[in-house]
Enzyme design. Structure first.
Site, PDB file in Angstrom:
ATOM      1  N   ALA A  65       2.867  -6.300  -1.872  1.00  0.00           N
ATOM      2  CA  ALA A  65       3.849  -7.322  -2.251  1.00  0.00           C
ATOM      3  C   ALA A  65       5.234  -6.730  -2.028  1.00  0.00           C
ATOM      4  O   ALA A  65       5.417  -5.509  -2.109  1.00  0.00           O
ATOM      5  CB  ALA A  65       3.661  -7.683  -3.718  1.00  0.00           C
ATOM      6  N   GLY A 110      -0.903  -5.277  -2.334  1.00  0.00           N
ATOM      7  CA  GLY A 110      -1.236  -6.628  -1.875  1.00  0.00           C
ATOM      8  C   GLY A 110      -1.791  -6.640  -0.453  1.00  0.00           C
ATOM      9  O   GLY A 110      -2.516  -7.567  -0.076  1.00  0.00           O
ATOM     10  N   GLU A 113      -5.341  -5.871  -0.916  1.00  0.00           N
ATOM     11  CA  GLU A 113      -5.937  -7.070  -1.528  1.00  0.00           C
ATOM     12  C   GLU A 113      -6.101  -8.193  -0.504  1.00  0.00           C
ATOM     13  O   GLU A 113      -7.067  -8.951  -0.545  1.00  0.00           O
ATOM     14  CB  GLU A 113      -5.067  -7.536  -2.710  1.00  0.00           C
ATOM     15  CG  GLU A 113      -5.113  -6.559  -3.877  1.00  0.00           C
ATOM     16  CD  GLU A 113      -4.070  -6.883  -4.932  1.00  0.00           C
ATOM     17  OE1 GLU A 113      -2.856  -6.749  -4.631  1.00  0.00           O
ATOM     18  OE2 GLU A 113      -4.439  -7.278  -6.040  1.00  0.00           O
ATOM     19  N   GLU A 133      -0.177   0.251  -7.340  1.00  0.00           N
ATOM     20  CA  GLU A 133       0.587  -0.480  -8.373  1.00  0.00           C
ATOM     21  C   GLU A 133       0.822   0.356  -9.616  1.00  0.00           C
ATOM     22  O   GLU A 133       1.834   0.189 -10.304  1.00  0.00           O
ATOM     23  CB  GLU A 133      -0.147  -1.778  -8.766  1.00  0.00           C
ATOM     24  CG  GLU A 133      -0.109  -2.860  -7.709  1.00  0.00           C
ATOM     25  CD  GLU A 133      -1.216  -2.760  -6.677  1.00  0.00           C
ATOM     26  OE1 GLU A 133      -1.945  -1.736  -6.660  1.00  0.00           O
ATOM     27  OE2 GLU A 133      -1.361  -3.699  -5.879  1.00  0.00           O
TER      28      GLU A 133
HETATM   29  N1  COA Z   1       8.000  -3.782  -0.578  1.00  0.00           N
HETATM   30  C1  COA Z   1       9.251  -3.777  -0.072  1.00  0.00           C
HETATM   31  N2  COA Z   1       9.659  -2.948   0.909  1.00  0.00           N
HETATM   32  C2  COA Z   1       8.728  -2.090   1.403  1.00  0.00           C
HETATM   33  C3  COA Z   1       7.409  -2.035   0.915  1.00  0.00           C
HETATM   34  C4  COA Z   1       7.054  -2.937  -0.110  1.00  0.00           C
HETATM   35  N3  COA Z   1       5.824  -3.004  -0.606  1.00  0.00           N
HETATM   36  N4  COA Z   1       6.754  -1.088   1.608  1.00  0.00           N
HETATM   37  C5  COA Z   1       7.605  -0.570   2.490  1.00  0.00           C
HETATM   38  N5  COA Z   1       8.814  -1.163   2.369  1.00  0.00           N
HETATM   39  C6  COA Z   1      10.029  -0.914   3.151  1.00  0.00           C
HETATM   40  C7  COA Z   1      10.786   0.296   2.623  1.00  0.00           C
HETATM   41  O1  COA Z   1      11.648  -0.059   1.551  1.00  0.00           O
HETATM   42  C8  COA Z   1      11.548   0.705   3.878  1.00  0.00           C
HETATM   43  O2  COA Z   1      12.649  -0.166   4.040  1.00  0.00           O
HETATM   44  P1  COA Z   1      14.121   0.464   4.403  1.00  0.00           P
HETATM   45  O3  COA Z   1      13.902   1.105   5.759  1.00  0.00           O
HETATM   46  O4  COA Z   1      14.994  -0.744   4.446  1.00  0.00           O
HETATM   47  O5  COA Z   1      14.428   1.463   3.317  1.00  0.00           O
HETATM   48  C9  COA Z   1      10.564   0.405   5.006  1.00  0.00           C
HETATM   49  O6  COA Z   1       9.667  -0.578   4.477  1.00  0.00           O
HETATM   50  C10 COA Z   1       9.753   1.597   5.417  1.00  0.00           C
HETATM   51  O7  COA Z   1       9.211   2.206   4.244  1.00  0.00           O
HETATM   52  P2  COA Z   1       9.469   3.756   3.882  1.00  0.00           P
HETATM   53  O8  COA Z   1       9.101   3.931   2.440  1.00  0.00           O
HETATM   54  O9  COA Z   1      10.818   4.190   4.294  1.00  0.00           O
HETATM   55  O10 COA Z   1       8.392   4.458   4.860  1.00  0.00           O
HETATM   56  P3  COA Z   1       7.443   5.702   4.551  1.00  0.00           P
HETATM   57  O11 COA Z   1       6.737   5.978   5.849  1.00  0.00           O
HETATM   58  O12 COA Z   1       8.211   6.817   3.928  1.00  0.00           O
HETATM   59  O13 COA Z   1       6.383   5.179   3.479  1.00  0.00           O
HETATM   60  C11 COA Z   1       4.850   3.610   2.471  1.00  0.00           C
HETATM   61  C12 COA Z   1       5.548   4.080   3.756  1.00  0.00           C
HETATM   62  C13 COA Z   1       4.086   2.345   2.815  1.00  0.00           C
HETATM   63  C14 COA Z   1       3.874   4.685   1.986  1.00  0.00           C
HETATM   64  C15 COA Z   1       5.906   3.343   1.367  1.00  0.00           C
HETATM   65  O14 COA Z   1       6.884   2.449   1.897  1.00  0.00           O
HETATM   66  C16 COA Z   1       5.356   2.717   0.113  1.00  0.00           C
HETATM   67  O15 COA Z   1       4.833   3.425  -0.743  1.00  0.00           O
HETATM   68  N6  COA Z   1       5.494   1.392  -0.017  1.00  0.00           N
HETATM   69  C17 COA Z   1       5.137   0.686  -1.228  1.00  0.00           C
HETATM   70  C18 COA Z   1       3.655   0.536  -1.356  1.00  0.00           C
HETATM   71  C19 COA Z   1       3.333  -0.165  -2.649  1.00  0.00           C
HETATM   72  O16 COA Z   1       3.601   0.319  -3.742  1.00  0.00           O
HETATM   73  N7  COA Z   1       2.723  -1.340  -2.521  1.00  0.00           N
HETATM   74  C20 COA Z   1       2.323  -2.118  -3.661  1.00  0.00           C
HETATM   75  C21 COA Z   1       3.383  -3.065  -4.037  1.00  0.00           C
HETATM   76  S1  COA Z   1       2.884  -4.041  -5.425  1.00  0.00           S
END
Ligand code: COA
Length: 256
Positions: A65, A110, A113, A133
């Site tokens: 999400a 998500g 999911e 989460e």
């Molecule tokens: N929601 C909003 N933005 C997200 C996102 C999410 N779930 N997942 C990734 N992004 C965005 C980041 O904010 C970043 O944006 P920016 O470049 O404007 O800062 C871009 O996508 C790339 O992510 P980044 O974290 O810089 O890359 P990374 O390779 O270091 O890590 C992930 C990738 C997927 C491991 C990490 O982004 C992450 O942990 N995301 C959240 C996952 C999560 O908790 N999902 C459950 C949500 S309920």
């Protein structure tokens, strides 16, 4: 129909839906969830569509999400987010036409999911799965608390949900979270081949098997997830988890 965040391609009865927000790792904002709902309603009415492949543009499937939509939300908005996710994923799970998730990279929160709401999951060897989460101070709100144990069993689901750890595609295959792991370049071809086989079968029997096996039709477990998700949206830990993600730092949870 034209969508802003989803690409569609219909070829020989197979509709490929590609979530197209690669710069945010295909994070599922409310607009994408709405467009996915519209796309599934549209495909149900289109007799040319026999089956669906759902995938992500670029290097990822969906990173969950959209956390930026969690900033400052209330109890009520928390409920709306979870309910909308459920509405979309229920439509996918209940689709009488088979839906295969072709998971090409991160499938987190998500995103995992979403893959689990599909009927079959094929993963690229580069895919990664997880329900992080817990690191935001909440629980999965789009069906993860019941679809994950349905696929991997209670014990492993408990571990994945409590630790928030990511697993690679091969570990996901061993657990039963994905059906097959293939090379990155073979992902779509392999998914198409499997879907072609399924859509060559008797459509009424295919739809009936899907209906009999659906996990998400249990109103009570779904409502429990929505209720707990929305309650956690009003905690300090959730606000801290969301701020920490946005500020790119570790959260400092207080249990309140
Ligand atoms: N929601 C909003 N933005 C997200 C996102 C999410 N779930 N997942 C990734 N992004 C965005 C980041 O904010 C970043 O944006 P920016 O470049 O404007 O800062 C871009 O996508 C790339 O992510 P980044 O974290 O810089 O890359 P990374 O390779 O270091 O890590 C992930 C990738 C997927 C491991 C990490 O982004 C992450 O942990 N995301 C959240 C996952 C999560 O908790 N999902 C459950 C949500 S309920």
């Amino acid at each position: 129909m034209k969508y802003k965040n989803i690409k569609t391609l219909l070829n020989r009865g197979i509709l490929t839906l590609t979530i197209n927000r690669p710069e945010k790792f295909n994070a599922l904002n409310s607009e994408i969830l709405k467009e996915l709902r519209e796309a599934f309603i549209e495909l149900l009415g289109n007799s040319e569509v026999k089956g669906v492949i759902l995938t992500g543009e670029g290097k990822n499937f969906a990173s969950g999400a959209d956390i930026s939509e969690f900033v400052g939300i209330s109890f009520k908005e928390g409920a709306r987010i979870s309910e909308n996710g459920h509405k979309t994923f229920d439509l996918i799970e209940r689709s009488p036409k088979p839906v295969i998730a072709a998971v090409n990279g991160y499938a987190l929160g998500g995103g995992c999911e979403l893959a689990m709401a599909c009927h079959i999951r094929i993963a690229s060897h580069k895919a990664k799965f997880g329900q992080p989460e817990i690191d935001l101070g909440i629980i999965p709100g789009f069906g993860g608390t019941f679809r994950l144990p349905g696929l991997v069993g209670h014990g492993k689901a408990m571990e994945l949900l409590l630790t928030g750890e990511m697993i690679d595609a091969h570990a996901a295959e061993r657990l039963g979270l994905v059906n097959h792991v293939v090379k990155e370049n073979d992902l779509i071809a392999h998914s198409e081949k499997m879907l072609e086989k399924i859509i060559s079968k008797a459509p009424l029997a295919v739809a009936s098997i899907i209906r009999c096996l659906n996990i998400g039709d249990n109103y009570t477990i779904k409502q429990r997830e929505i209720n707990i998700f929305k309650r956690l949206c009003s905690t300090g830990d959730f606000r801290e988890g969301v701020s920490a993600f946005i500020e790119k730092r570790k959260p400092d949870f207080k249990g309140e």
